[in-house]
Design an enzyme around this catalytic site. Structure first.
Site, PDB file in Angstrom:
ATOM      1  N   GLU A 110       9.196  14.395  16.802  1.00 49.18           N
ATOM      2  CA  GLU A 110       9.615  14.436  15.402  1.00 49.18           C
ATOM      3  C   GLU A 110       8.753  15.456  14.662  1.00 49.18           C
ATOM      4  O   GLU A 110       7.523  15.331  14.630  1.00 49.18           O
ATOM      5  CB  GLU A 110       9.435  13.046  14.773  1.00 49.18           C
ATOM      6  CG  GLU A 110       9.898  12.983  13.341  1.00 49.18           C
ATOM      7  CD  GLU A 110       9.864  11.570  12.774  1.00 49.18           C
ATOM      8  OE1 GLU A 110       8.865  10.862  12.977  1.00 49.18           O
ATOM      9  OE2 GLU A 110      10.848  11.183  12.113  1.00 49.18           O
ATOM     10  N   LYS A 117       0.841  -1.205   0.000  1.00 44.88           N
ATOM     11  CA  LYS A 117       0.000   0.000   0.000  1.00 44.88           C
ATOM     12  C   LYS A 117       0.870   1.246   0.000  1.00 44.88           C
ATOM     13  O   LYS A 117       1.578   1.509   0.963  1.00 44.88           O
ATOM     14  CB  LYS A 117      -0.902   0.039   1.234  1.00 44.88           C
ATOM     15  CG  LYS A 117      -1.924   1.168   1.153  1.00 44.88           C
ATOM     16  CD  LYS A 117      -2.671   1.388   2.450  1.00 44.88           C
ATOM     17  CE  LYS A 117      -2.062   2.491   3.290  1.00 44.88           C
ATOM     18  NZ  LYS A 117      -1.984   3.820   2.670  1.00 44.88           N
ATOM     19  N   GLU A 145       9.835   0.549  10.543  1.00 40.14           N
ATOM     20  CA  GLU A 145      10.820   1.622  10.439  1.00 40.14           C
ATOM     21  C   GLU A 145      10.054   2.885  10.774  1.00 40.14           C
ATOM     22  O   GLU A 145       9.246   3.362   9.976  1.00 40.14           O
ATOM     23  CB  GLU A 145      11.414   1.627   9.026  1.00 40.14           C
ATOM     24  CG  GLU A 145      12.776   2.254   8.985  1.00 40.14           C
ATOM     25  CD  GLU A 145      12.698   3.708   8.623  1.00 40.14           C
ATOM     26  OE1 GLU A 145      12.535   4.527   9.552  1.00 40.14           O
ATOM     27  OE2 GLU A 145      12.784   4.030   7.430  1.00 40.14           O
ATOM     28  N   CYS A 166      13.122  10.428   7.973  1.00 37.28           N
ATOM     29  CA  CYS A 166      13.119   9.903   9.340  1.00 37.28           C
ATOM     30  C   CYS A 166      14.509   9.952   9.969  1.00 37.28           C
ATOM     31  O   CYS A 166      14.627   9.877  11.181  1.00 37.28           O
ATOM     32  CB  CYS A 166      12.541   8.502   9.365  1.00 37.28           C
ATOM     33  SG  CYS A 166      13.108   7.512   8.014  1.00 37.28           S
TER      34      CYS A 166
HETATM   35  C1  LIG Z   1      17.270  10.603   3.938  1.00 34.35           C
HETATM   36  O1  LIG Z   1      17.951  11.475   3.114  1.00 34.35           O
HETATM   37  C2  LIG Z   1      19.103  10.957   2.514  1.00 34.35           C
HETATM   38  C3  LIG Z   1      19.765  12.031   1.761  1.00 34.35           C
HETATM   39  O2  LIG Z   1      20.090  13.078   2.618  1.00 34.35           O
HETATM   40  C4  LIG Z   1      18.758   9.801   1.611  1.00 34.35           C
HETATM   41  O3  LIG Z   1      19.909   9.233   1.024  1.00 34.35           O
HETATM   42  C5  LIG Z   1      18.105   8.782   2.444  1.00 34.35           C
HETATM   43  O4  LIG Z   1      17.676   7.757   1.620  1.00 34.35           O
HETATM   44  C6  LIG Z   1      16.961   9.355   3.208  1.00 34.35           C
HETATM   45  N1  LIG Z   1      16.577   8.370   4.138  1.00 34.35           N
HETATM   46  C7  LIG Z   1      15.356   7.991   4.303  1.00 34.35           C
HETATM   47  C8  LIG Z   1      15.135   6.941   5.297  1.00 34.35           C
HETATM   48  O5  LIG Z   1      14.429   8.466   3.705  1.00 34.35           O
END
Ligand SMILES: *[C@@H]1O[C@H](CO)[C@@H](O)[C@H](O)[C@H]1NC(C)=O
Ligand SMILES: *[C@@H]1O[C@H](CO)[C@@H](O)[C@H](O)[C@H]1NC(C)=O
Ligand SMILES: *[C@@H]1O[C@H](CO)[C@@H](O)[C@H](O)[C@H]1NC(C)=O
Ligand SMILES: *[C@@H]1O[C@H](CO)[C@@H](O)[C@H](O)[C@H]1NC(C)=O
Ligand SMILES: *[C@@H]1O[C@H](CO)[C@@H](O)[C@H](O)[C@H]1NC(C)=O
Ligand SMILES: *[C@@H]1O[C@H](CO)[C@@H](O)[C@H](O)[C@H]1NC(C)=O
Ligand SMILES: *[C@@H]1O[C@H](CO)[C@@H](O)[C@H](O)[C@H]1NC(C)=O
Length: 504
Positions: free
Chosen positions: A401, A189, A265, A299
């Site tokens: 958050e 989803k 997560e 996150c």
């Molecule tokens: C958070 O941001 C970074 C880039 O700054 C990216 O590579 C990463 O995938 C992101 N992480 C998540 C869990 O979204």
């Protein structure tokens, strides 16, 4: 089942599927209900798509079950690898279109962000196509002369997945590619605010040759479709990315229905700690990226920044300069524009939520700094990059958050205080430390309660490295070999070799 969409900024017109994707076909939802989706940069409606209810989830789970028992559980790792390689090349072919869809539907800047997401998706697809080839399917354990045992790593069967709106396709790919490689079938989803790209992506699975029912995509509201999936008695495992509150509900539903295992997560309030010997310019650049990339809707965003007292003023100056330079709305405030590195947040609801935190800080009399003025009549859900200083550790700005471009910058005196402050949170997703002192860095890595620690960087995720949370940030790991392991369970077989003496 398709509606034409024109994206003038990239000169693309394409056919957007709007049905639920079950058994490799797009279908209407049984009750015909629809969800509208909006362009966060303008606030305008893009289109509507069908929303799955409980009966649709039942049908999708049945499709995934049949596909698992009849076809997918009998495939070899090489066959699954082959399909994933094909998928990777199709994503490469459609990269610009998929990135444009992400930008249109989620507001993330096309050049500095959406295209990068697609590169990550291609890498993760190739990674699991490669890793599954090398799948070690268990081991042999010698027990005694007359007995040995063998373990097998086997798929769960039907997996339910629920993904968030901040990285619509990337979060789906973190979950799906490893899960499929491991040999499971999927009902997934997408978030109700960002379902377009995954609905389109479905066609790439068909084109790559994935059999009907292996991947089913069911957009819908969390409270209906998400709950139905988590509580479904014929779903063997559920994986969720989103808020801690919803994660708790998913785990409860999983427990009450059939005790299906969960991967969660969830939220974060990740600290970045800057010691006085760090290269201040570099540290400031990473910290700004860590909170303003994707408008803070990440996150792992380093939303709490702790700086050693002796370099505090210098760091603040650098941070402001780096942030102002790198993170901009651009003159047109159009995420397709190369100048735009800071897009809107996802929705009006989210904009109000983030602004309520900023207003709270102002009301509490905290020092506030904002970058880049926004005209009062701006359309779209933009929020100014903001940071607060002199914030008490107990303030909700330090504890909750925010999921927007809002940071808190505080000071610390020494190493032990830095660790204490950094660790003072219910979350434990990620953390960062900046220092040139190997002892300080290594002790921080050892002692911080977080699933990820970046030393002298922040938020530079690697798809080959496991990712997940300590404490209330979650359960289980994604990415890397762990991301395959999350979708396999161990079966043990005992072999008795004894024969009756008279038969020998
Ligand atoms: C958070 O941001 C970074 C880039 O700054 C990216 O590579 C990463 O995938 C992101 N992480 C998540 C869990 O979204
Ligand atoms: C491949 O298998 C070998 C031998 O089991 C192992 O050492 C290696 O880490 C595996 N590599 C990957 C990418 O899974
Ligand atoms: C195997 O089974 C036989 C009876 O069929 C039993 O006598 C023997 O102890 C068993 N051996 C082991 C190693 O379990
Ligand atoms: C990170 O550590 C390395 C090795 O000590 C050092 O050269 C580099 O300057 C450090 N980076 C920062 C941002 O302090
Ligand atoms: C997603 O959009 C809906 C309206 O379509 C809204 O109710 C919901 O709160 C949004 N989610 C977020 C996180 O903004
Ligand atoms: C570190 O700073 C804290 C807070 O000011 C203080 O209580 C503590 O004694 C200091 N520790 C060391 C080793 O200086
Ligand atoms: C870190 O936080 C946990 C609780 O969240 C606590 O049990 C632990 O003692 C803390 N450790 C340090 C070094 O502050």
């Amino acid at each position: 089942m398709f509606t034409p969409i024109h994206i003038p900024q990239v000169g693309i017109t394409y056919k957007q599927p709007i049905g639920l994707f079950i058994n490799n076909e797009y279908v209407k939802s049984k009750d015909g209900s629809l969800i509208d989706t909006f362009n966060p940069a303008t606030g305008e409606k893009i289109t509507s798509f069908y929303a799955a209810g409980t009966a649709d989830i039942d049908e999708a789970v049945q499709a995934a079950r049949n596909a698992y028992e009849d076809v997918w559980s009998k495939t070899t790792p090489s066959e699954r690898s082959e399909l994933l390689w094909k998928l990777a090349s199709l994503v490469e072919r459609d990269k610009k279109l998929l990135a444009a869809m992400e930008t249109l539907d989620s507001g993330k800047p096309y050049h500095s962000n959406a295209l990068g997401d697609l590169d990550q998706i291609i890498s993760v697809t190739k990674y699991y196509a490669g890793v599954v080839q090398n799948l070690t399917q268990g081991k042999q354990i010698p027990v005694s002369h007359d007995k040995f045992a063998v373990t097998f790593e086997v798929p769960y069967g039907v997996v339910g997945q629920v993904v968030p709106w901040n990285y619509p396709l990337a979060m789906a790919s973190w979950k799906m590619q490893g899960c499929l490689a491991a040999g499971n079938t999927i009902v997934i989803k997408p978030a109700e605010n960002t379902s377009l790209s995954l609905l389109y992506f479905a066609q790439l699975f068909v084109e790559a040759g994935f059999p009907p029912g292996v991947v089913n995509i069911v957009p819908g509201h969390g409270a209906q479709a998400g709950t139905a999936l988590a509580a479904h008695p014929d779903v063997d495992k559920v994986a969720f990315t989103g808020s801690t509150k919803v994660g708790q509900a998913v785990m409860e539903a999983a427990g009450k229905s059939n005790l299906k295992p969960v991967t969660l997560e969830c939220g974060g309030k990740s600290p970045a700690v800057v010691f006085e010997d760090a290269e201040i310019e570099q540290a400031a650049e990473w910290c700004a990226l860590g909170i303003f990339y994707n408008s803070g809707q990440n996150c792992t965003a380093n939303s709490r920044i702790y700086v050693q007292e002796s370099i505090y003023e210098k760091f603040l100056q650098e941070f402001k300069a780096q942030a102002a330079k790198a993170w901009k709305f651009g003159a047109k405030r159009d995420p397709f524009d190369e100048e735009c590195t800071l897009g809107p947040v996802i929705s009006e609801v989210q904009q109000k939520r983030v602004k309520s935190y900023i207003e709270h800080g102002v009301k509490e009399g905290l020092n506030i700094e904002t970058l880049h003025e926004l005209p009062a009549d701006v359309k779209g859900f933009f929020v100014q990059p903001t940071f607060f200083t002199n914030v008490p550790q107990s303030s909700k700005l330090n504890r909750e958050e925010i999921f927007g471009p809002v940071a808190v910058i505080s000071t610390f005196k020494n190493e032990s205080e830095a660790l204490k402050l950094a660790n003072d949170t219910n979350y434990g997703l990620a953390s960062a430390v900046f220092t040139q002192n190997i002892g300080v860095a290594t002790r921080f890595v050892r002692d911080i309660k977080a699933g990820t620690v970046w030393v002298n960087s922040s938020n530079d995720e690697e798809i080959s490295v496991p990712f997940g949370g300590f404490k209330m940030s979650g359960i289980g790991r994604e990415l890397g070999e762990a991301g395959l392991g999350s979708y396999l369970q161990t079966k043990s077989a005992h072999f008795n070799l004894s024969v009756s003496a008279h038969k020998l």
